[in-house]
Design a protein around this motif. Structure first.
Motif, PDB file in Angstrom:
ATOM      1  N   ALA A  27      -5.057   7.043  -5.685  1.00 13.43           N
ATOM      2  CA  ALA A  27      -4.717   7.019  -4.259  1.00 13.43           C
ATOM      3  C   ALA A  27      -4.416   8.429  -3.749  1.00 13.43           C
ATOM      4  O   ALA A  27      -4.817   8.789  -2.633  1.00 13.43           O
ATOM      5  CB  ALA A  27      -3.537   6.078  -4.005  1.00 13.43           C
ATOM      6  N   VAL A  28      -3.718   9.227  -4.549  1.00 13.94           N
ATOM      7  CA  VAL A  28      -3.435  10.612  -4.154  1.00 13.94           C
ATOM      8  C   VAL A  28      -4.739  11.395  -4.069  1.00 13.94           C
ATOM      9  O   VAL A  28      -4.977  12.140  -3.099  1.00 13.94           O
ATOM     10  CB  VAL A  28      -2.446  11.289  -5.127  1.00 13.94           C
ATOM     11  CG1 VAL A  28      -2.325  12.780  -4.834  1.00 13.94           C
ATOM     12  CG2 VAL A  28      -1.082  10.629  -5.064  1.00 13.94           C
ATOM     13  N   LEU A  47       8.092  20.221   5.120  1.00 13.63           N
ATOM     14  CA  LEU A  47       7.132  19.866   4.082  1.00 13.63           C
ATOM     15  C   LEU A  47       7.500  18.533   3.430  1.00 13.63           C
ATOM     16  O   LEU A  47       6.637  17.735   3.080  1.00 13.63           O
ATOM     17  CB  LEU A  47       7.053  20.969   3.021  1.00 13.63           C
ATOM     18  CG  LEU A  47       6.092  20.723   1.866  1.00 13.63           C
ATOM     19  CD1 LEU A  47       4.655  20.609   2.376  1.00 13.63           C
ATOM     20  CD2 LEU A  47       6.202  21.826   0.827  1.00 13.63           C
ATOM     21  N   TYR A  48       8.799  18.283   3.304  1.00 13.16           N
ATOM     22  CA  TYR A  48       9.255  17.033   2.688  1.00 13.16           C
ATOM     23  C   TYR A  48       8.705  15.822   3.429  1.00 13.16           C
ATOM     24  O   TYR A  48       8.208  14.884   2.812  1.00 13.16           O
ATOM     25  CB  TYR A  48      10.785  16.969   2.650  1.00 13.16           C
ATOM     26  CG  TYR A  48      11.293  15.593   2.309  1.00 13.16           C
ATOM     27  CD1 TYR A  48      11.218  15.105   0.998  1.00 13.16           C
ATOM     28  CD2 TYR A  48      11.812  14.751   3.292  1.00 13.16           C
ATOM     29  CE1 TYR A  48      11.658  13.828   0.692  1.00 13.16           C
ATOM     30  CE2 TYR A  48      12.253  13.478   2.989  1.00 13.16           C
ATOM     31  CZ  TYR A  48      12.171  13.022   1.691  1.00 13.16           C
ATOM     32  OH  TYR A  48      12.594  11.762   1.384  1.00 13.16           O
ATOM     33  N   LEU A  49       8.788  15.812   4.761  1.00 16.36           N
ATOM     34  CA  LEU A  49       8.296  14.664   5.539  1.00 16.36           C
ATOM     35  C   LEU A  49       6.795  14.469   5.342  1.00 16.36           C
ATOM     36  O   LEU A  49       6.311  13.338   5.259  1.00 16.36           O
ATOM     37  CB  LEU A  49       8.616  14.844   7.023  1.00 16.36           C
ATOM     38  CG  LEU A  49      10.094  14.852   7.389  1.00 16.36           C
ATOM     39  CD1 LEU A  49      10.269  15.102   8.880  1.00 16.36           C
ATOM     40  CD2 LEU A  49      10.764  13.553   6.975  1.00 16.36           C
ATOM     41  N   PHE A  50       6.071  15.559   5.263  1.00 19.70           N
ATOM     42  CA  PHE A  50       4.631  15.499   5.049  1.00 19.70           C
ATOM     43  C   PHE A  50       4.303  14.857   3.695  1.00 19.70           C
ATOM     44  O   PHE A  50       3.535  13.903   3.615  1.00 19.70           O
ATOM     45  CB  PHE A  50       4.060  16.918   5.132  1.00 19.70           C
ATOM     46  CG  PHE A  50       2.603  17.023   4.802  1.00 19.70           C
ATOM     47  CD1 PHE A  50       1.642  16.550   5.685  1.00 19.70           C
ATOM     48  CD2 PHE A  50       2.186  17.613   3.615  1.00 19.70           C
ATOM     49  CE1 PHE A  50       0.296  16.655   5.382  1.00 19.70           C
ATOM     50  CE2 PHE A  50       0.846  17.725   3.312  1.00 19.70           C
ATOM     51  CZ  PHE A  50      -0.104  17.239   4.197  1.00 19.70           C
ATOM     52  N   LEU A  55       3.078  10.210  -0.317  1.00 14.54           N
ATOM     53  CA  LEU A  55       3.480   9.545  -1.551  1.00 14.54           C
ATOM     54  C   LEU A  55       3.905   8.098  -1.309  1.00 14.54           C
ATOM     55  O   LEU A  55       3.679   7.236  -2.165  1.00 14.54           O
ATOM     56  CB  LEU A  55       4.582  10.332  -2.250  1.00 14.54           C
ATOM     57  CG  LEU A  55       4.178  11.734  -2.714  1.00 14.54           C
ATOM     58  CD1 LEU A  55       5.332  12.416  -3.435  1.00 14.54           C
ATOM     59  CD2 LEU A  55       2.937  11.709  -3.576  1.00 14.54           C
ATOM     60  N   PHE A  56       4.487   7.814  -0.153  1.00 14.19           N
ATOM     61  CA  PHE A  56       4.840   6.433   0.170  1.00 14.19           C
ATOM     62  C   PHE A  56       3.578   5.571   0.212  1.00 14.19           C
ATOM     63  O   PHE A  56       3.514   4.521  -0.432  1.00 14.19           O
ATOM     64  CB  PHE A  56       5.580   6.352   1.512  1.00 14.19           C
ATOM     65  CG  PHE A  56       5.827   4.929   1.947  1.00 14.19           C
ATOM     66  CD1 PHE A  56       6.885   4.211   1.418  1.00 14.19           C
ATOM     67  CD2 PHE A  56       4.982   4.301   2.854  1.00 14.19           C
ATOM     68  CE1 PHE A  56       7.106   2.886   1.800  1.00 14.19           C
ATOM     69  CE2 PHE A  56       5.192   2.991   3.240  1.00 14.19           C
ATOM     70  CZ  PHE A  56       6.262   2.277   2.710  1.00 14.19           C
ATOM     71  N   ASP A  57       2.592   6.000   0.984  1.00 18.89           N
ATOM     72  CA  ASP A  57       1.351   5.222   1.092  1.00 18.89           C
ATOM     73  C   ASP A  57       0.693   5.044  -0.279  1.00 18.89           C
ATOM     74  O   ASP A  57       0.240   3.950  -0.617  1.00 18.89           O
ATOM     75  CB  ASP A  57       0.367   5.892   2.054  1.00 18.89           C
ATOM     76  CG  ASP A  57       0.738   5.697   3.517  1.00 18.89           C
ATOM     77  OD1 ASP A  57       1.658   4.907   3.818  1.00 18.89           O
ATOM     78  OD2 ASP A  57       0.093   6.345   4.377  1.00 18.89           O
ATOM     79  N   CYS A  58       0.652   6.098  -1.069  1.00 17.61           N
ATOM     80  CA  CYS A  58       0.032   6.013  -2.394  1.00 17.61           C
ATOM     81  C   CYS A  58       0.819   5.080  -3.313  1.00 17.61           C
ATOM     82  O   CYS A  58       0.236   4.323  -4.088  1.00 17.61           O
ATOM     83  CB  CYS A  58      -0.100   7.396  -3.012  1.00 17.61           C
ATOM     84  SG  CYS A  58      -1.249   8.462  -2.097  1.00 17.61           S
ATOM     85  N   GLY A  59       2.134   5.117  -3.217  1.00 16.76           N
ATOM     86  CA  GLY A  59       2.967   4.213  -4.015  1.00 16.76           C
ATOM     87  C   GLY A  59       2.753   2.766  -3.625  1.00 16.76           C
ATOM     88  O   GLY A  59       2.659   1.880  -4.487  1.00 16.76           O
ATOM     89  N   PRO A  73      -0.811  -1.146   9.426  1.00 15.29           N
ATOM     90  CA  PRO A  73      -1.095   0.294   9.540  1.00 15.29           C
ATOM     91  C   PRO A  73       0.127   1.158   9.849  1.00 15.29           C
ATOM     92  O   PRO A  73       0.156   2.326   9.499  1.00 15.29           O
ATOM     93  CB  PRO A  73      -2.125   0.383  10.663  1.00 15.29           C
ATOM     94  CG  PRO A  73      -2.360  -0.982  11.167  1.00 15.29           C
ATOM     95  CD  PRO A  73      -1.558  -1.954  10.373  1.00 15.29           C
ATOM     96  N   GLY A  74       1.147   0.619  10.472  1.00  9.71           N
ATOM     97  CA  GLY A  74       2.343   1.401  10.794  1.00  9.71           C
ATOM     98  C   GLY A  74       3.443   1.269   9.760  1.00  9.71           C
ATOM     99  O   GLY A  74       4.604   1.607  10.037  1.00  9.71           O
ATOM    100  N   LEU A  75       3.115   0.771   8.571  1.00 11.73           N
ATOM    101  CA  LEU A  75       4.127   0.482   7.561  1.00 11.73           C
ATOM    102  C   LEU A  75       4.963   1.707   7.193  1.00 11.73           C
ATOM    103  O   LEU A  75       6.182   1.613   7.091  1.00 11.73           O
ATOM    104  CB  LEU A  75       3.473  -0.108   6.304  1.00 11.73           C
ATOM    105  CG  LEU A  75       4.454  -0.614   5.259  1.00 11.73           C
ATOM    106  CD1 LEU A  75       5.118  -1.898   5.746  1.00 11.73           C
ATOM    107  CD2 LEU A  75       3.738  -0.867   3.938  1.00 11.73           C
ATOM    108  N   CYS A  76       4.325   2.837   7.011  1.00 12.61           N
ATOM    109  CA  CYS A  76       5.056   4.042   6.592  1.00 12.61           C
ATOM    110  C   CYS A  76       6.103   4.416   7.638  1.00 12.61           C
ATOM    111  O   CYS A  76       7.267   4.625   7.309  1.00 12.61           O
ATOM    112  CB  CYS A  76       4.075   5.188   6.364  1.00 12.61           C
ATOM    113  SG  CYS A  76       4.846   6.706   5.771  1.00 12.61           S
ATOM    114  N   LYS A  77       5.718   4.486   8.877  1.00 16.35           N
ATOM    115  CA  LYS A  77       6.657   4.827   9.959  1.00 16.35           C
ATOM    116  C   LYS A  77       7.785   3.794  10.036  1.00 16.35           C
ATOM    117  O   LYS A  77       8.959   4.154  10.122  1.00 16.35           O
ATOM    118  CB  LYS A  77       5.912   4.895  11.283  1.00 16.35           C
ATOM    119  CG  LYS A  77       6.783   5.196  12.482  1.00 16.35           C
ATOM    120  CD  LYS A  77       5.940   5.145  13.757  1.00 16.35           C
ATOM    121  CE  LYS A  77       6.770   5.213  15.005  1.00 16.35           C
ATOM    122  NZ  LYS A  77       7.642   4.070  15.209  1.00 16.35           N
ATOM    123  N   ASP A  78       7.409   2.515   9.974  1.00 15.30           N
ATOM    124  CA  ASP A  78       8.416   1.453  10.046  1.00 15.30           C
ATOM    125  C   ASP A  78       9.370   1.510   8.860  1.00 15.30           C
ATOM    126  O   ASP A  78      10.574   1.289   9.007  1.00 15.30           O
ATOM    127  CB  ASP A  78       7.744   0.077  10.110  1.00 15.30           C
ATOM    128  CG  ASP A  78       7.051  -0.180  11.426  1.00 15.30           C
ATOM    129  OD1 ASP A  78       7.344   0.515  12.416  1.00 15.30           O
ATOM    130  OD2 ASP A  78       6.191  -1.081  11.466  1.00 15.30           O
TER     131      ASP A  78
END
Length: 171
Positions: A27-28, A47-50, A55-59, A73-78
């Motif tokens: 995924a990465v 840089l941390y937020l980026f 890494l969240f999406d890949c996890g 699609p908005g899972l990461c933000k939510d």
């Protein structure tokens, strides 16, 4: 409690980790190939937020499969909004005191329900029960946990199951 112990022993067994880790790395790599990042220097405020969002999406993909992000699609933000509010939510205070906290939790629970309903509808009966990966469920341990919860005769309704799945993402 027993079901949770059984699930975590299954989910973090060697065979499950042997399934998860390569999926995370893949995924990465996929993100890197499709990111469009060139060789120009870019400045960003944090840089941390980026990196956190990547890494969240890949996890999530390595545990739940691509369907989780495709359906939400908005899972990461939510998720990160929910994470920011977890301290308030843990206090058990009335939601009117901080309505955005309750809304973030409700969006995450709705996302977990949407994913689980999709997995149930699209379960392939040809996939063996002991498979480490299932295209609909992601990690095979999650599918087996769902079967354990089915056996509790209504003890875990849809909201309860969604909360358990949300706890897995949060952990």
């Amino acid at each position: 409690m027993r079901n949770q112990v059984v699930f975590f022993a299954d989910a973090f067994s060697k065979s499950s980790l042997d399934e998860m880790v390569p999926r995370f790395v893949e995924a990465v790599e996929e993100w890197c190939k499709t990111s469009g990042i060139g060789d120009q220097w870019v400045e960003m405020p944090d840089l941390y937020l980026f990196v956190r969002d990547i890494l969240f999406d890949c996890g999530v993909v390595s545990i739940f499969g691509h369907q989780m992000l495709d359906l939400n699609p908005g899972l990461c933000k939510d998720f990160w909004e929910y994470d920011t509010n977890i301290g308030f939510l843990a206090l058990g205070m009335p939601s009117w005191m901080k309505p955005d906290a309750a809304k973030s939790r409700d969006r995450m629970v709705a996302a977990m329900k949407r994913w689980r309903q999709h997995a149930v509808r699209n379960t392939d009966p040809k996939v063996p029960e002991d498979a480490t990966w299932d295209a609909s469920w992601g990690l095979g341990a999650i599918k087996r946990r769902n079967k354990l919860l089915d056996a509790t005769e209504g003890l875990f309704e849809e909201d309860g199951r969604a909360s358990i799945d949300l706890a897995l993402i949060w952990s």
